[in-house]
Design an enzyme around this catalytic site. Sequence first.
Site, PDB file in Angstrom:
ATOM      1  N   TYR A  26      -8.180 -13.724  -0.808  1.00 37.18           N
ATOM      2  CA  TYR A  26      -7.350 -14.266  -1.905  1.00 37.18           C
ATOM      3  C   TYR A  26      -7.336 -15.795  -1.888  1.00 37.18           C
ATOM      4  O   TYR A  26      -8.376 -16.408  -1.680  1.00 37.18           O
ATOM      5  CB  TYR A  26      -5.910 -13.718  -1.838  1.00 37.18           C
ATOM      6  CG  TYR A  26      -5.827 -12.262  -1.527  1.00 37.18           C
ATOM      7  CD1 TYR A  26      -6.388 -11.338  -2.399  1.00 37.18           C
ATOM      8  CD2 TYR A  26      -5.223 -11.806  -0.377  1.00 37.18           C
ATOM      9  CE1 TYR A  26      -6.321  -9.990  -2.125  1.00 37.18           C
ATOM     10  CE2 TYR A  26      -5.149 -10.451  -0.101  1.00 37.18           C
ATOM     11  CZ  TYR A  26      -5.704  -9.553  -0.984  1.00 37.18           C
ATOM     12  OH  TYR A  26      -5.650  -8.235  -0.710  1.00 37.18           O
ATOM     13  N   TYR A  76      -6.196   3.479  -9.281  1.00 39.99           N
ATOM     14  CA  TYR A  76      -6.147   2.254  -8.478  1.00 39.99           C
ATOM     15  C   TYR A  76      -5.194   2.428  -7.284  1.00 39.99           C
ATOM     16  O   TYR A  76      -5.514   2.080  -6.150  1.00 39.99           O
ATOM     17  CB  TYR A  76      -5.697   1.074  -9.361  1.00 39.99           C
ATOM     18  CG  TYR A  76      -5.305  -0.153  -8.578  1.00 39.99           C
ATOM     19  CD1 TYR A  76      -6.272  -1.041  -8.136  1.00 39.99           C
ATOM     20  CD2 TYR A  76      -3.971  -0.398  -8.234  1.00 39.99           C
ATOM     21  CE1 TYR A  76      -5.927  -2.158  -7.378  1.00 39.99           C
ATOM     22  CE2 TYR A  76      -3.614  -1.510  -7.484  1.00 39.99           C
ATOM     23  CZ  TYR A  76      -4.598  -2.380  -7.062  1.00 39.99           C
ATOM     24  OH  TYR A  76      -4.255  -3.476  -6.305  1.00 39.99           O
ATOM     25  N   SER A  99      -5.809  -3.300  -0.234  1.00 45.95           N
ATOM     26  CA  SER A  99      -6.843  -4.029  -0.999  1.00 45.95           C
ATOM     27  C   SER A  99      -8.244  -3.944  -0.412  1.00 45.95           C
ATOM     28  O   SER A  99      -9.201  -4.344  -1.075  1.00 45.95           O
ATOM     29  CB  SER A  99      -6.461  -5.496  -1.141  1.00 45.95           C
ATOM     30  OG  SER A  99      -5.596  -5.637  -2.225  1.00 45.95           O
ATOM     31  N   VAL A 156      -2.746  -5.494   2.279  1.00 47.26           N
ATOM     32  CA  VAL A 156      -1.360  -5.691   2.726  1.00 47.26           C
ATOM     33  C   VAL A 156      -0.878  -4.599   3.690  1.00 47.26           C
ATOM     34  O   VAL A 156       0.216  -4.696   4.237  1.00 47.26           O
ATOM     35  CB  VAL A 156      -0.354  -5.836   1.554  1.00 47.26           C
ATOM     36  CG1 VAL A 156      -0.533  -7.133   0.813  1.00 47.26           C
ATOM     37  CG2 VAL A 156      -0.403  -4.630   0.623  1.00 47.26           C
TER      38      VAL A 156
HETATM   39  N1  GLN Z   1      -1.689  -1.842  -3.426  1.00 48.77           N
HETATM   40  C1  GLN Z   1      -1.485  -3.258  -3.300  1.00 48.77           C
HETATM   41  C2  GLN Z   1      -1.129  -3.864  -4.648  1.00 48.77           C
HETATM   42  O1  GLN Z   1      -1.659  -3.454  -5.651  1.00 48.77           O
HETATM   43  C3  GLN Z   1      -2.703  -3.907  -2.732  1.00 48.77           C
HETATM   44  C4  GLN Z   1      -2.550  -5.387  -2.557  1.00 48.77           C
HETATM   45  C5  GLN Z   1      -3.150  -5.943  -1.314  1.00 48.77           C
HETATM   46  O2  GLN Z   1      -3.505  -5.238  -0.372  1.00 48.77           O
HETATM   47  N2  GLN Z   1      -3.227  -7.246  -1.253  1.00 48.77           N
HETATM   48  O3  GLN Z   1      -0.327  -4.752  -4.724  1.00 48.77           O
END
Ligand code: GLN
Length: 326
Positions: free
Chosen positions: A253, A201, A77, A271
């Site tokens: 978040y 994405y 993210s 993540v």
């Molecule tokens: N690629 C992850 C997703 O779309 C990214 C989410 C994250 O890093 N919080 O769920």
Amino acid sequence: MNNIIDRYRELTEADKTKVIISSAMAEARKIIPGGNVATYIPELGNVDPNQLGICLFPLTGEKICMGDYNKRFTIQSVSKVIALILALEVCGAKRVFEKTGAEPSGEAFNSLVELDRENSRPYNPLINSGAIAIASELVKEISFYDLLRFTRVICDDPEININEDVFKSEISTCSRNRAIAYLLESKGLITSDVDDTLNFYTKCCSMDVTAESLANLGRILANDGVFKETGDRIMTSSTARIVKTLMLTCGMYDGSGTFAIQVGIPAKSGVGGGLLAVSDKRAGIGVFGPALDEKGNSIAGINLLRNISNKLRLNLFYDPEWNEDE
Ligand code: GLN
């Protein structure tokens, strides 16, 4: 004892910062067992949770790197920051904020609940729904390769590539993001092909960076969008300001408010365990710690930033009268 204090006084500012960071690293390592690597993207489940690295790159002075600062991990993210910069530059703020809001969501990063309400939009561009809406605009204007090249420049890291294993693992299991994309399409917020949008994405999320690359990126944001050494402007001042403001209010978040109280600087998590933080006018900071807390943020990384922010007085609202330990 006096001897040690005298020796500490003789250290340069950079040496003192190193002492602070290395003791914060030791503290942060202790809490790694309280977190877990992400497993909803199966390939991320194979990452060693015990890694921890940091790079702090001040605007003036030497770059300080420790631990696993040069280990590659997927940006996840944190790439939402890069996509947002590009979208603001290429599509303009008006178009970006027609597709997403600019408010903290208070929901998990991959929530889709808000999308079921009439006339709603994703809360902001730094959660999955908002970033997928942004991706659907970017695919109309640029290729993924353009974004990759931009990432290599802004991170001052020509080695950044896609981690194919992580990409394949996520694209074949991303039912939730697919659901988000179809909901967005049903609301007219995605007008590009859904598969193209999700590919774009997910590729953004699969770029492999290091804590050092993130510190380089943070340093450009800290310097109002300008690469310090050459004076090259990478983004407008307005883009840098919007991005840092959204990082401060929405970058962690549903943990954004607590993080703002405890650390007090703009940051963005992923993540994969990455954290990008910006001490405005002072430094860019990149952290890698793949064990995550229940909100999907690096558990040791947050602890590390909290300690460093307190000791180096990075909090935007720092007041010299405060007692640091309160
Ligand atoms: N690629 C992850 C997703 O779309 C990214 C989410 C994250 O890093 N919080 O769920």
